[in-house]
Design a protein around this motif. Structure first.
Motif, PDB file in Angstrom:
ATOM      1  N   VAL A 106      -2.309   3.003 -19.236  1.00  0.00           N
ATOM      2  CA  VAL A 106      -1.617   4.103 -18.571  1.00  0.00           C
ATOM      3  C   VAL A 106      -1.810   5.333 -19.445  1.00  0.00           C
ATOM      4  N   ASN A 110       0.623  10.059 -17.507  1.00  0.00           N
ATOM      5  CA  ASN A 110       1.335   9.161 -16.606  1.00  0.00           C
ATOM      6  C   ASN A 110       2.508   8.481 -17.302  1.00  0.00           C
ATOM      7  N   GLN A 143       2.053   3.807  -5.104  1.00  0.00           N
ATOM      8  CA  GLN A 143       1.402   4.366  -6.292  1.00  0.00           C
ATOM      9  C   GLN A 143       2.361   4.374  -7.479  1.00  0.00           C
ATOM     10  N   ILE A 147       1.940   2.325 -11.102  1.00  0.00           N
ATOM     11  CA  ILE A 147       2.028   2.979 -12.415  1.00  0.00           C
ATOM     12  C   ILE A 147       3.190   2.401 -13.209  1.00  0.00           C
TER      13      ILE A 147
END
Length: 176
Positions: A106, A110, A143, A147
């Motif tokens: 990640v 993010n 999404q 994440i």
């Protein structure tokens, strides 16, 4: 009848130019085999189904016939069939962890993004997707879930941002 600029199109060279097709293999294109083992056992004069039967593979998986009622062109005894190992499948431990060891699962951007959302909403991804101030990239629920799941599975050495205590309790590396 109006010809809608036919002479202009003709001067531009767009009329009457057709591309001829390459007709080297007009009816049958031979298989392009790159594997050396397959290349030495493949007979181009035989059909693909016979070649696959000689290699010990079944060519028609939808065929309802049993192994006893095979056609006469295939080999009679299964001991004469050579089953070639087509793929070298490594064990799960043998896989490389990553092609780029410096790359994070990640990104730092993010991580900052999802930490702020997790601190406010916890695991409520639907509410995260509706918040237009914190979710300024307008990610949808799936999404954000992706994440968030990746972030919660990070190791301690992969985390690059400050994490609040309520988010630490749900992370895998801090729950030990």
């Amino acid at each position: 009848m109006v010809k809608h600029g036919r002479s202009k199109k003709r001067r531009a060279g767009r009329i009457g130019k057709t591309k001829l097709k390459n007709r080297n293999f007009r009816f049958y294109k031979p298989p392009q085999i790159t594997d050396t083992v397959m290349k030495e056992h493949w007979d181009p004069k035989r059909s693909p189904s016979v070649n696959m039967a000689n290699l010990g593979l079944k060519s028609n998986l939808d065929d309802k016939t049993t192994s006893a009622s095979t056609n006469s062109t295939s080999l009679e005894s299964p001991s004469l069939c050579k089953a070639i190992e087509l793929f070298d499948i490594p064990d799960s431990d043998a896989f490389a962890k990553s092609s780029n060891p410096g790359r994070l699962p990640v990104s730092i951007e993010n991580q900052k993004y999802i930490v702020a959302l997790l601190a406010k909403y916890g695991n409520d991804y639907i509410s995260m997707s509706r918040d237009i101030k914190l979710n300024n990239m307008q990610h949808n629920e799936n999404q954000l879930r992706k994440i968030g799941a990746r972030f919660l599975l990070l190791n301690e050495n992969q985390i690059r941002v400050e994490i609040p205590d309520d988010v630490k309790s749900s992370m895998a590396c801090f729950s030990k």
